[in-house]
Design a protein around this motif. Structure first.
Motif, mmCIF file in Angstrom:
data_model
loop_
_atom_site.group_PDB
_atom_site.id
_atom_site.type_symbol
_atom_site.label_atom_id
_atom_site.label_comp_id
_atom_site.label_asym_id
_atom_site.label_seq_id
_atom_site.Cartn_x
_atom_site.Cartn_y
_atom_site.Cartn_z
ATOM 1 N N TYR A 37 32.285 9.444 13.053
ATOM 2 C CA TYR A 37 31.080 10.258 12.900
ATOM 3 C C TYR A 37 30.279 10.218 14.209
ATOM 4 O O TYR A 37 30.442 9.328 15.037
ATOM 5 C CB TYR A 37 30.197 9.724 11.766
ATOM 6 N N ALA A 40 23.552 11.254 14.452
ATOM 7 C CA ALA A 40 22.601 12.363 14.656
ATOM 8 C C ALA A 40 21.172 11.841 14.803
ATOM 9 O O ALA A 40 20.365 12.437 15.523
ATOM 10 C CB ALA A 40 22.692 13.341 13.491
ATOM 11 N N ASN A 101 28.234 14.510 11.301
ATOM 12 C CA ASN A 101 26.969 13.872 11.709
ATOM 13 C C ASN A 101 26.520 12.873 10.655
ATOM 14 O O ASN A 101 26.566 13.153 9.449
ATOM 15 C CB ASN A 101 25.870 14.925 11.904
ATOM 16 N N TYR A 103 23.334 10.091 9.673
ATOM 17 C CA TYR A 103 21.942 9.705 9.890
ATOM 18 C C TYR A 103 21.778 8.256 9.423
ATOM 19 O O TYR A 103 21.970 7.969 8.228
ATOM 20 C CB TYR A 103 21.003 10.623 9.123
#
Length: 860
Positions: A37, A40, A101, A103
């Motif tokens: 990944y 982000a 992405n 988080y």
């Protein structure tokens, strides 16, 4: 969509969500197929005291970075946080995943911060010492490591003081008034000190057990009379140093193979230890042949002469090192004083046979070092040129250790810097053959103030004195230099005023420039003074009127009490009686270069005018007396420290004289009818003074100092019918009259009342000759910039005579006693002495015996 939720679910399950103890290293276990990944965003949450962005950077993760989930990237980030030791909880979770992405959220719980430390079981001074050692400041984070370190440091601190069983308990409490803050309660139980019960030696024949015990300075048996004033506690570090001292003492006696064969320390139930020390003494050795190798500057025979060690002398390792390096006239200093900063001398055993050791002195001379730069630091108040003009070390000159030492001495004499902390540091550069000299200075306050006041005899009594010892005349008109006065040029400005109501007033002003013109150490001094004394009305007198105001004739008391007790009404001024004195003097001093540059020649011209009207307290009652005199003083001062002198001496030979008016004024002074106003219109005399003092340290630490002093004076005349009524010697007591009684010089002799050893002629003080001898032992209590304090024990003897025919240098009055001196920069030197006078004084049966003396602004 279902696939994304499943992956996110697996990530949340197998990512970091646990709380770890400080010393545990978290391991991340996971199942499922790892996937890459891109980060982000990163957020940081929790109870934080620091910037979240800074805390995010500590993880090593960055926005835009590719990571594998599950994988080592997250695991390594968590490890980093734990390694910092600043957090009690660490969690890294995925807030959401969109495509590739991810988080991230980092949850951190910072360790609590310190609100306050509370100690129990310790004294205030002990708390201050311990606090400086553990270095835990308010607001700092409290970690288990810091708590363990504090406990360890406290225990070590008291172990060094002999408390081997010290227990330390540290309790952490939440501070209810501050979130995430704690109190630390530190309880210290020192227990009893561990003391030495017995100290025994085996194998010693050269030194007795008693002698070896004396060598053990810090490790001594309790219960022994000879150890009454010595420490009996057992401290491991001090004990090991004492063992080294024992071996050094053997080495000094020639037993260079001596060593500690064994030592045993046994603990007893009563918190004491028994110590047994086995010594192997070995054989006694002597110096054999001493040869020199590598020396080109000085020949071998010359170096051997300076070494002062001969073949057949007992082999003494300590003496050898002293003669090579540490003594003032050590062999190595021959090189150091001639620029050879990089030189070295290494003694090597080349042959040992029977009891003899042949030595080869291997000399590495190197190249002479030139002074490149002289750096001055720490002079925050004194201008740099004042410091530089005293230095004997100049850029471009060859390095000279003796001149470096002399420069330190000159800086000490200035009085502007702490004499105990003048630290010159050579910074050598062997490649270039140069050395930089860095003088590190610590400014100290040395201006002085005298302020006193009170009420007595119906009048105000007071004095005000200001002495500025680092004044700057050239900056008087510079507004920026007034902080609060212009300072930094090393000049001395003194102002003083004293009053006793209308009956006595005195004003004085003096100024000294130590470097007149700024290029040579030639001093210039100027002073002017004025005093006014008036009498009192005849209705006031009770008993001896002179004593009521003027302290029994021994000097001006200035406080308005009667000399013989009782109640007296307020003084009443008698305007028809007065003595007014006006004086001015100009002096010039020059530092000489021969016989050496410790000598100084000082010359002075002075003028005093005495205006008397109905002055019944003196030989002459009416008229004016004039005293025009000249003074020449030759002195040599090599004292190393003006506040607490350890080495050096100070000798002064002075002559003060007036023109011999009786030789050329054609007046017959043998005429008994000549009025005193005519006889003493112009005073004439010649006055000789000698004072000499020496200082010698008696211990290796240079603390215990022996001061010896001899002084004497003679007041002569040109015409026996015109003997000077002024400039007498007043001997006895504290040496402080507070007022120069008719130009007299007061000399203290402790153990006797003030002026009690001064002979009287027709009821007037008539000391024309005096001798005084002083022997004083001094030891410092503190030598800090804020205060210099030392104690002393003294023995002294002295006496004074009127006529030379009565002079007896052996007829001295003896005394002994103890005292203390305190030097505070703002007040100067103060002290108190108790002395006991052994010899009775004819005519004054109570003058000797037990006497206390207060000292202000002077030293004996």
């Amino acid at each position: 969509m279902l696939k994304r939720r499943f992956v996110a679910y697996l990530f949340l399950i197998f990512s970091i969500t646990t709380l770890y103890a400080q010393d545990e290293i978290p391991e991340i276990s996971y199942s499922g197929k790892p996937k890459e990944y891109i980060i982000a965003d990163i957020t940081v949450t929790g109870d934080l005291n620091n910037d979240p962005k800074i805390l995010a950077n500590l993880s090593g993760l960055k926005v835009g970075q590719k990571i594998t989930v599950p994988g080592e990237d997250i695991s390594n980030a968590v490890k980093k946080y734990w390694e910092y030791g600043l957090f009690s909880d660490v969690r890294i979770t995925a807030e959401k995943i969109e495509g590739n992405n991810i988080y991230l959220n980092i949850y951190l719980q910072e360790r609590p911060r310190l609100s306050e430390i509370n100690f129990s079981g310790l004294k205030k001074s002990e708390i201050e010492d311990v606090t400086s050692k553990i270095s835990m400041m308010k607001g700092s984070q409290v970690t288990p490591y810091l708590i363990d370190r504090a406990k360890r440091y406290i225990q070590q601190h008291f172990v060094q003081k002999g408390f081997y069983n010290t227990e330390v308990t540290i309790v952490q409490r939440d501070d209810p008034s501050k979130p995430n803050h704690v109190f630390l309660d530190i309880e210290v139980d020192k227990k009893d000190k561990v003391k030495v019960n017995s100290l025994e030696f085996e194998g010693n024949e050269v030194f007795s057990d008693r002698k070896l015990n004396r060598f053990m300075k810090k490790t001594n048996e309790k219960g022994k009379i000879q150890n009454f004033f010595r420490t009996k506690k057992f401290v491991q570090e001090e004990y090991e140093n004492d063992l080294k001292t024992v071996i050094e003492k053997y080495n000094e006696k020639g037993y260079r193979d001596a060593y500690i064969e064994y030592d045993s320390i046994s603990r007893n139930p009563d918190n004491t230890v028994d110590i047994e020390i086995g010594i192997s003494e070995g054989n006694k050795y002597y110096f054999g042949d001493i040869s020199w190798v590598g020396n080109t500057v000085y020949p071998g025979p010359y170096l051997s002469e300076k070494l002062r060690i001969r073949k057949g002398d007992v082999f003494n390792q300590t003496l050898l090192e002293e003669r090579l390096y540490t003594d003032d006239d050590a062999v190595h200093n021959l090189y150091m004083n001639n620029g050879y900063l990089f030189s070295n001398i290494e003694p090597v055993d080349v042959r040992i046979y029977n009891d003899t050791v042949d030595l080869e002195m291997r000399v590495y001379e190197g190249e002479p070092a030139t002074i490149n730069e002289v750096i001055i630091k720490g002079n925050t108040k004194t201008h740099e040129h004042v410091v530089r003009r005293e230095l004997r070390t100049k850029p471009g000159e060859l390095f000279d250790k003796s001149e470096l030492i002399r420069s330190v001495r000159e800086l000490q004499q200035l009085g502007h810097f702490d004499p105990e902390n003048i630290n010159p540091v050579p910074i050598p550069d062997p490649e270039k053959g140069t050395v930089d000299l860095e003088y590190n200075l610590v400014e100290k306050a040395n201006d002085q103030i005298e302020l006193s006041g009170g009420w007595g005899g119906g009048m105000f009594v007071g004095s005000l004195g200001l002495k500025f010892t680092n004044f700057s005349v050239r900056n008087i008109f510079n507004k920026e230099a007034w902080r609060p006065l212009p300072t930094g040029d090393g000049q001395t400005l003194s102002l003083r005023a004293q009053t006793n109501g209308k009956y006595y007033q005195s004003y004085s002003f003096s100024f000294t420039e130590p470097w007149l013109g700024g290029k040579k150490p030639n001093s210039f001094s100027f002073s002017v003074y004025r005093s006014i004394q008036t009498g009192t009305s005849s209705g006031y007198y009770y008993g001896n009127p002179y004593s009521n105001i003027y302290g029994g004739g021994y000097g001006y008391s200035g406080y308005g009490y009667g000399g013989y007790g009782g109640y007296y009404p307020p003084l009443e001024e008698d305007p028809d009686e007065h003595m007014k004195v006006t004086g001015i003097s100009v002096g010039f001093g020059k530092r000489l270069s021969w016989p050496d540059d410790y000598f100084q020649l000082y010359t002075q011209a002075s003028y005093q005018r005495y205006d008397l009207k109905n002055w019944v307290y003196f030989l002459m009652q009416n008229g004016n007396s004039n005293n025009l005199n000249f003074k020449v003083m030759l002195s040599r001062n090599s004292m190393d420290n003006p506040l607490y002198t350890r080495n050096g001496s100070n000798f002064t030979l002075g002559l003060e004289f007036t023109p011999p008016y009786s030789y050329f004024d054609d007046l017959d002074y043998s005429d008994p009818d000549m009025p005193d106003s005519e006889r003493y219109k112009w005073i004439e005399y010649h006055k000789w003074i000698f004072k000499g003092s020496t200082f010698k340290p008696l211990d290796n630490a240079n603390k215990l100092v022996l001061m010896t002093k001899v002084e004497g004076g003679f007041l002569g005349y040109f015409d026996k019918n015109k003997k000077s009524p002024f400039e007498k010697f007043v001997l006895g007591g504290d040496g402080m009259s507070g007022y120069s009684y008719y130009g007299s010089e007061t000399i203290g002799l402790r153990g006797y009342e003030n002026a009690s050893l001064t002979p009287l002629t027709n009821g007037r003080q008539d000391g024309n000759i005096y001798n005084k001898l002083t022997l004083e032992m001094r030891y410092p209590l503190t030598l800090q910039p804020s205060a210099t304090v030392y104690g002393l024990v003294f023995a002294e003897a002295g006496n004074s005579w009127s006529e030379f025919r009565d002079y007896n240098p052996f007829g001295l009055k003896r005394s002994a006693g103890v005292g203390v001196r305190i030097f505070l920069p703002i007040f100067g030197l103060m002290g108190i002495d108790w002395g006991y006078g052994f010899d009775e004084v004819p005519g004054s049966p109570n003058a000797n015996g037990s006497n206390f003396h207060f000292v202000i602004g002077q030293n004996f």
